[in-house]
Every structure is written in C-alpha cells, then in structure tokens.
Design a protein around this motif. Structure first.
Motif, PDB file in Angstrom:
ATOM      1  N   LYS A 423       0.706  -1.253  -0.124  1.00 64.73           N
ATOM      2  CA  LYS A 423      -0.048  -0.086  -0.108  1.00 64.73           C
ATOM      3  C   LYS A 423       0.933   1.514   0.016  1.00 64.73           C
ATOM      4  CE  LYS A 423      -4.203  -2.061   1.949  1.00 64.73           C
ATOM      5  NZ  LYS A 423      -5.176  -1.823   3.003  1.00 64.73           N
ATOM      6  N   GLU A 424       2.041   1.161   0.159  1.00 61.64           N
ATOM      7  CA  GLU A 424       3.124   2.315   0.186  1.00 61.64           C
ATOM      8  C   GLU A 424       3.311   2.778  -1.180  1.00 61.64           C
ATOM      9  OE1 GLU A 424       6.639   0.801   1.815  1.00 61.64           O
ATOM     10  OE2 GLU A 424       5.904   1.091   3.905  1.00 61.64           O
ATOM     11  N   ALA A 425       3.303   4.184  -1.603  1.00 66.09           N
ATOM     12  CA  ALA A 425       3.426   4.780  -2.816  1.00 66.09           C
ATOM     13  C   ALA A 425       5.016   4.482  -3.045  1.00 66.09           C
ATOM     14  CB  ALA A 425       3.293   6.126  -2.717  1.00 66.09           C
ATOM     15  N   VAL A 426       5.328   4.598  -4.250  1.00 68.22           N
ATOM     16  CA  VAL A 426       6.790   4.405  -4.892  1.00 68.22           C
ATOM     17  C   VAL A 426       7.389   5.789  -4.492  1.00 68.22           C
ATOM     18  CG1 VAL A 426       8.387   3.878  -6.654  1.00 68.22           C
ATOM     19  CG2 VAL A 426       6.078   2.925  -6.875  1.00 68.22           C
ATOM     20  N   GLN A 427       8.537   5.818  -3.509  1.00 61.09           N
ATOM     21  CA  GLN A 427       9.047   7.004  -3.215  1.00 61.09           C
ATOM     22  C   GLN A 427      10.384   7.251  -4.172  1.00 61.09           C
ATOM     23  OE1 GLN A 427       8.182   9.079  -0.800  1.00 61.09           O
ATOM     24  NE2 GLN A 427       6.330   7.875  -0.146  1.00 61.09           N
ATOM     25  N   PRO A 428      10.606   8.383  -4.492  1.00 61.86           N
ATOM     26  CA  PRO A 428      11.724   8.642  -5.147  1.00 61.86           C
ATOM     27  C   PRO A 428      13.085   8.586  -4.328  1.00 61.86           C
ATOM     28  CG  PRO A 428      10.724  10.672  -4.638  1.00 61.86           C
ATOM     29  CD  PRO A 428       9.944   9.629  -4.097  1.00 61.86           C
ATOM     30  N   ASP A 429      14.139   8.085  -5.066  1.00 61.21           N
ATOM     31  CA  ASP A 429      15.710   8.345  -4.335  1.00 61.21           C
ATOM     32  C   ASP A 429      15.961   9.824  -4.259  1.00 61.21           C
ATOM     33  OD1 ASP A 429      15.885   5.289  -4.385  1.00 61.21           O
ATOM     34  OD2 ASP A 429      15.787   5.772  -6.754  1.00 61.21           O
ATOM     35  N   ILE A 430      15.500  10.560  -5.270  1.00 66.40           N
ATOM     36  CA  ILE A 430      16.055  12.021  -4.986  1.00 66.40           C
ATOM     37  C   ILE A 430      14.599  13.130  -5.025  1.00 66.40           C
ATOM     38  CG2 ILE A 430      17.190  13.964  -6.068  1.00 66.40           C
ATOM     39  CD1 ILE A 430      19.159  12.169  -7.219  1.00 66.40           C
ATOM     40  N   LYS A 431      14.226  13.234  -3.827  1.00 68.05           N
ATOM     41  CA  LYS A 431      13.049  14.089  -3.977  1.00 68.05           C
ATOM     42  C   LYS A 431      13.099  15.560  -4.097  1.00 68.05           C
ATOM     43  CE  LYS A 431       8.955  14.791  -1.100  1.00 68.05           C
ATOM     44  NZ  LYS A 431       8.246  14.569   0.399  1.00 68.05           N
ATOM     45  N   LEU A 432      12.451  16.109  -5.103  1.00 66.04           N
ATOM     46  CA  LEU A 432      12.626  17.084  -5.650  1.00 66.04           C
ATOM     47  C   LEU A 432      11.390  18.148  -5.963  1.00 66.04           C
ATOM     48  CD1 LEU A 432      15.554  17.162  -8.100  1.00 66.04           C
ATOM     49  CD2 LEU A 432      15.569  18.000  -5.809  1.00 66.04           C
ATOM     50  N   SER A 433      10.932  19.114  -5.476  1.00 63.29           N
ATOM     51  CA  SER A 433       9.582  19.897  -5.532  1.00 63.29           C
ATOM     52  C   SER A 433       9.809  20.731  -6.598  1.00 63.29           C
ATOM     53  CB  SER A 433       8.931  20.462  -4.418  1.00 63.29           C
ATOM     54  OG  SER A 433       8.695  19.484  -3.324  1.00 63.29           O
ATOM     55  N   TYR A 434       8.723  21.043  -7.445  1.00 59.48           N
ATOM     56  CA  TYR A 434       8.719  22.075  -8.548  1.00 59.48           C
ATOM     57  C   TYR A 434       7.214  22.620  -8.738  1.00 59.48           C
ATOM     58  CZ  TYR A 434       7.262  17.871 -11.115  1.00 59.48           C
ATOM     59  OH  TYR A 434       6.283  16.805 -11.610  1.00 59.48           O
ATOM     60  N   ASP A 435       7.466  23.709  -9.665  1.00 58.93           N
ATOM     61  CA  ASP A 435       6.066  24.270  -9.979  1.00 58.93           C
ATOM     62  C   ASP A 435       5.510  23.374 -11.113  1.00 58.93           C
ATOM     63  OD1 ASP A 435       4.102  25.867 -10.892  1.00 58.93           O
ATOM     64  OD2 ASP A 435       5.155  27.597 -11.352  1.00 58.93           O
ATOM     65  N   LYS A 436       4.424  22.714 -10.718  1.00 60.03           N
ATOM     66  CA  LYS A 436       3.536  22.051 -11.649  1.00 60.03           C
ATOM     67  C   LYS A 436       3.349  22.411 -12.858  1.00 60.03           C
ATOM     68  CE  LYS A 436       4.051  18.667  -8.722  1.00 60.03           C
ATOM     69  NZ  LYS A 436       4.713  19.618  -7.459  1.00 60.03           N
ATOM     70  N   VAL A 437       3.168  23.920 -12.976  1.00 64.98           N
ATOM     71  CA  VAL A 437       2.696  24.521 -14.290  1.00 64.98           C
ATOM     72  C   VAL A 437       4.055  24.361 -15.171  1.00 64.98           C
ATOM     73  CG1 VAL A 437       1.801  26.592 -15.374  1.00 64.98           C
ATOM     74  CG2 VAL A 437       0.996  25.722 -13.054  1.00 64.98           C
ATOM     75  N   GLU A 438       5.206  24.420 -14.597  1.00 64.08           N
ATOM     76  CA  GLU A 438       6.614  24.404 -15.517  1.00 64.08           C
ATOM     77  C   GLU A 438       7.232  23.034 -15.095  1.00 64.08           C
ATOM     78  OE1 GLU A 438       6.732  26.791 -17.253  1.00 64.08           O
ATOM     79  OE2 GLU A 438       5.338  28.443 -16.684  1.00 64.08           O
ATOM     80  N   PRO A 439       6.738  21.815 -15.571  1.00 69.26           N
ATOM     81  CA  PRO A 439       7.310  20.616 -15.429  1.00 69.26           C
ATOM     82  C   PRO A 439       8.759  20.537 -15.878  1.00 69.26           C
ATOM     83  CG  PRO A 439       6.020  20.460 -17.209  1.00 69.26           C
ATOM     84  CD  PRO A 439       5.787  21.985 -16.587  1.00 69.26           C
ATOM     85  N   GLU A 440       9.360  21.287 -16.674  1.00 70.01           N
ATOM     86  CA  GLU A 440      10.628  21.104 -17.003  1.00 70.01           C
ATOM     87  C   GLU A 440      11.397  21.736 -15.968  1.00 70.01           C
ATOM     88  OE1 GLU A 440      12.394  19.783 -19.790  1.00 70.01           O
ATOM     89  OE2 GLU A 440      10.435  18.979 -19.841  1.00 70.01           O
ATOM     90  N   GLN A 441      10.972  22.470 -14.925  1.00 63.13           N
ATOM     91  CA  GLN A 441      11.720  22.844 -13.674  1.00 63.13           C
ATOM     92  C   GLN A 441      12.570  21.599 -13.114  1.00 63.13           C
ATOM     93  OE1 GLN A 441       9.970  25.216 -10.815  1.00 63.13           O
ATOM     94  NE2 GLN A 441       9.569  27.046 -12.086  1.00 63.13           N
ATOM     95  N   LEU A 442      11.765  20.433 -13.067  1.00 60.41           N
ATOM     96  CA  LEU A 442      12.366  19.208 -12.382  1.00 60.41           C
ATOM     97  C   LEU A 442      13.657  18.888 -13.084  1.00 60.41           C
ATOM     98  CD1 LEU A 442      12.088  17.102 -10.368  1.00 60.41           C
ATOM     99  CD2 LEU A 442      10.728  15.695 -11.751  1.00 60.41           C
ATOM    100  N   VAL A 443      13.568  18.894 -14.407  1.00 60.21           N
ATOM    101  CA  VAL A 443      14.849  18.381 -15.225  1.00 60.21           C
ATOM    102  C   VAL A 443      15.776  19.351 -15.283  1.00 60.21           C
ATOM    103  CG1 VAL A 443      15.683  18.349 -17.528  1.00 60.21           C
ATOM    104  CG2 VAL A 443      13.461  17.438 -17.229  1.00 60.21           C
ATOM    105  N   GLU A 444      15.664  20.777 -14.716  1.00 62.62           N
ATOM    106  CA  GLU A 444      16.630  21.720 -14.737  1.00 62.62           C
ATOM    107  C   GLU A 444      17.104  21.326 -13.248  1.00 62.62           C
ATOM    108  OE1 GLU A 444      14.605  25.221 -15.319  1.00 62.62           O
ATOM    109  OE2 GLU A 444      14.264  24.868 -17.564  1.00 62.62           O
TER     110      GLU A 444
END
Length: 450
Positions: A423-444
């Motif tokens: 029941k656990e979500a898949v967790q990222p190894d590197i957690k990064l938050s970003y503006d969801k309106v600008e998804p390329e922020q995560l890549v940057e």
C-alpha cells in the motif's frame, strides 16, 4: 502460465472497450428493480474476477453494505446520469485505479455533448499540492491565466466543487484521484453539475498576492483532443553533450513496431554521441503494456537478471482454467528473476539513468519504476507516485445489463520485486519539488545537481 498471466498490466479506463453510450441513454430512466439487478450482477462478477478485494479495500464488509443500502435507497425510477452520481461514490472507497464503475467512455460522451452544442469548462488544469491551477486552455491553446489557482467557480468555493468530483473518481489514493481528475475535470464537471454556457471564476495569481474575482469566460466548444499523435506521447532530445531525455507518456501504442523503432533509434543515437546521463520522464505515464518498457527500455539498461514483481495472487477466470488451475481458484506464488541481461545488444546504455515520477505515474509505469529502482538500474527522481507500489492488473470489464454502466476489476495482484508493504507509494531516491505548471523545472533542478 505465469508469463501469460503476469506479462501485461493495462491502465483502467484507457483500455476499456468502446460501447455505444449516448446522450440519450444518459438521460433515459431505469427502474429500481433494474438497479437492484445491476448491483447484484456487479457483486457476482466482482466475486468471480477479483483475487482479493482486501488488497486495496480496507473495509470489504462496509463496501458490500453500501451496495445493499443503495439497493434499498433507490425506490423511484432514476436517470442513468443520476444513477452514475449515486454509484460512483464507491470508486474512491475501492481505492484502486483498476477497480470501479464508470461510463464506457466519458470522453466520447463529452464529445457528443460538444457536437450537440454543449459547453465544458474551458481550462486545462493541474493540482499543485492542494491548489487547482490553470495551465492553458482545454483545447491546448495558451491562456493568460496560466499559473493562476482557482478559488471559486460560479460562486462555489473550489473545495465544494472538488469534494463530490474526487469522491466519484477511481484511484489508489487521494493524490492519484487528484491527478486523474485534473485531466478529466471538464468532463466530470459537466456530468455532475450540468451544462454551462459561461463560467465566472475567482482566481489568485502565482505568488498569491493578487486576487482577481468574477472573471467571465465562455464555455469551450472546441473538440477534445483524442491524443492520437505519436510525437505528443514520445519524445527524445539531446539536452547537452552528456545528457539525453526520453519522455514516455504511455506504454501502449497501436503501432508497436513504430514505438520499438523509435526507442532503438534513441539508444543508438546515445551510443553514437557517447551520452553519459539519460533522463526518462514518466510523470504523465498512466500505464499500458509491460512489454513496452521491458523490450523498449530495460533491455538497454539492465545490469543483472531481474523480475518485475515478487509475490502474486491471480484469480482463475473463465477461459484461463486448466487441469492444474480450476475455475474460481486463487493461485498464489512468487516470480523468479528470470529476465536476463542482453549482453550482445549493440546499443546497451552504460551511463547513469534517472527516471522522473509523480502523482500520475501509474499501473505499468509503476511496475517499471519498481523494477529499475529495486535492481539499481536507475535513480528515481521527483515526487512519490499517487498509486501504490503493489499493483493490480490483468484488467477485466463487464457491462451491467440494464444501466449499461461499465465495471472493471483486476484478476491479479503483484508486489514489487523487493517485496514490502504493497500500500506504500513508490518513493523517489531524490525528492525534488517544483512548479507543476512548469514541469521542466524538475529536469533543470536535477541537472544542476551534477
């Protein structure tokens, strides 16, 4: 038999066969006795299909009691639309993106509504935490309100708008249901609240300092995109001398040969250019066919024998029985790591792999994320999935005889390769938050860490 049983995981609604639901059918009336027959048929079918409702549903007895209550509550003839409103509250209770009750195709119904002169909410949306934010117009054209979060629609606080819609959305969790609703908001708003010719909205700007009230916007009558353009779903870009990016928005495409040719070409280019880092973006990937990532990605990056799951349960349904496995049985077991590394693959990628995940990542794309994380083939980046790490699959569907509503359910359950709490979500190894309106922020953000 296990290879056949577990080879394909299909996303819920995207793969349900089309049926001739119409606007006329939407408003047609159904008798209480017919509703009772449909609900009985649903439970009987669910019992024959689902291997273990408790895998995702915390209170199985409560679910059955709610069905019985609905049978008693409907005492007068009711329209199919009204019945949909009553029954779909069970979707959130089921807590599984692969189990629920829906119209056969909400998108097709919405398209008919538009062709008949109706209108829908005119903006495309995304959830950024609790905020429902405008990204562009629903037809894909840019909007001056991009980045503004909605506070009210037609005088109703956005929380009051969202509550009944989220309750009727299927999904593994509230985050998952939000991710799904954001993409289907226009259709669900129309189905639940009815047709509107104009919307009056209150919004707040991206920094939350300026409120703009009573913005009048006409309902959209633009045709819905049917998402049939290959380049919208699959993209490959060289970002710099060392880095490439693959965007894969679905693991299903009618022309499989085109997909595999595209993937081979991408890995060939990376080999020729001596690319050292690969980013694979599956944040908008709701699932599909496991072979699309097994043969299209993992065969290029695997470094050891692997499996895409561990323990499983599968219900033996009609057409799947044998002398060994009888109809109605639930078979349990464990998969072996029998997928081998393809050492003679000329386009094997030996650099670093980063996979971007988020709330919408689901179904087969979760199996992919599980596989590459648990075997060390890639580093997961971004935010946790909305879906559970333990996934259901082998989707089946059944049309209720009187209402023609479609119910769907899985026939197998699969835990991630390393096991653990499903029941656990898949967790990222590197957690990064970003503006969801600008998804390329995560890549940057990711690239600045190198």
């Amino acid at each position: 038999m296990l290879r056949i049983i577990l080879s394909t995981l299909i996303i819920g609604l995207l793969s349900l066969p089309a049926m001739a639901n119409s606007l006329e059918h939407l408003e047609s009336m159904i008798q209480p006795q017919q509703v009772e027959e449909d609900l009985t048929a649903w439970l009987e079918w669910l019992d024959k299909t689902h291997p273990d409702l408790s895998y995702t549903l915390g209170d199985v007895d409560g679910f059955y009691q709610n069905i019985e209550s609905l049978k008693k509550d409907i005492k007068e003839p009711i329209s199919i639309r009204q019945l949909w409103r009553k029954l779909t509250v069970l979707n959130s209770q089921l807590s599984d993106g692969h189990t629920g009750i829906v119209f056969d195709s909400t998108r097709k119904l919405t398209q008919q509504h538009l062709e008949n002169g109706g209108g829908i909410f005119p903006f495309a949306l995304v959830f950024d935490d609790s905020k429902l934010v405008i990204t562009d117009k629903v037809d894909g054209k840019p909007s001056k309100l991009k980045g503004y979060s909605i506070k009210k629609i037609n005088g109703m606080a956005i929380e009051q708008v969202l509550q009944p819609l989220l309750a009727r959305m299927h999904g593994d969790s509230l985050r998952h249901r939000k991710a799904l609703l954001a993409k289907r908001f226009a259709s669900y708003y129309w189905l639940y609240f009815g047709n509107e010719k104009e919307f009056v909205i209150d919004v707040v700007n991206p920094k939350g300092k300026i409120n703009i009230n009573n913005v009048e916007v006409a309902a959209s009558q633009a045709p819905l995109s049917m998402d049939k353009v290959f380049e919208h779903s699959y993209q490959f870009d060289i970002l710099d001398a060392d880095t490439a990016k693959l965007v894969i928005k679905k693991f299903n495409w009618p022309n499989r040969e085109r997909y595999f040719t595209f993937m081979e070409s991408a890995f060939k280019q990376m080999k020729e250019r001596k690319i050292k880092k690969l980013i694979i973006d599956i944040r908008e990937n709701g699932g599909g066919d496991d072979d699309m990532w097994k043969e299209g990605i993992v065969k290029y990056i695997a470094t050891q024998p692997w499996r895409h799951g561990s323990t499983y349960k599968v219900k033996i349904i009609e057409g799947r029985q044998s002398e060994e496995n009888k109809l109605g049985e639930v078979v349990a077991g464990e998969l072996e790591a029998n997928n081998q590394v393809v050492l003679d693959n000329p386009y094997r990628f030996e650099g670093e792999v980063y996979v971007l995940i988020g709330a919408y990542t689901y179904s087969s794309s979760i199996l992919f994320a599980n596989t590459v994380q648990d075997h060390g083939f890639a580093t997961l980046v971004g935010e946790a999935t909305g879906g559970k790490s333990g996934q259901t699959g082998g989707l089946q569907e059944f049309t209720l005889p009187n209402s023609q509503l479609v119910v769907f359910a899985p026939r197998f359950l699969l835990a991630r390769p390393k096991g653990g709490q499903h029941k656990e979500a898949v967790q990222p190894d590197i957690k990064l938050s970003y503006d969801k309106v600008e998804p390329e922020q995560l890549v940057e953000q990711l690239m600045t860490r190198w």
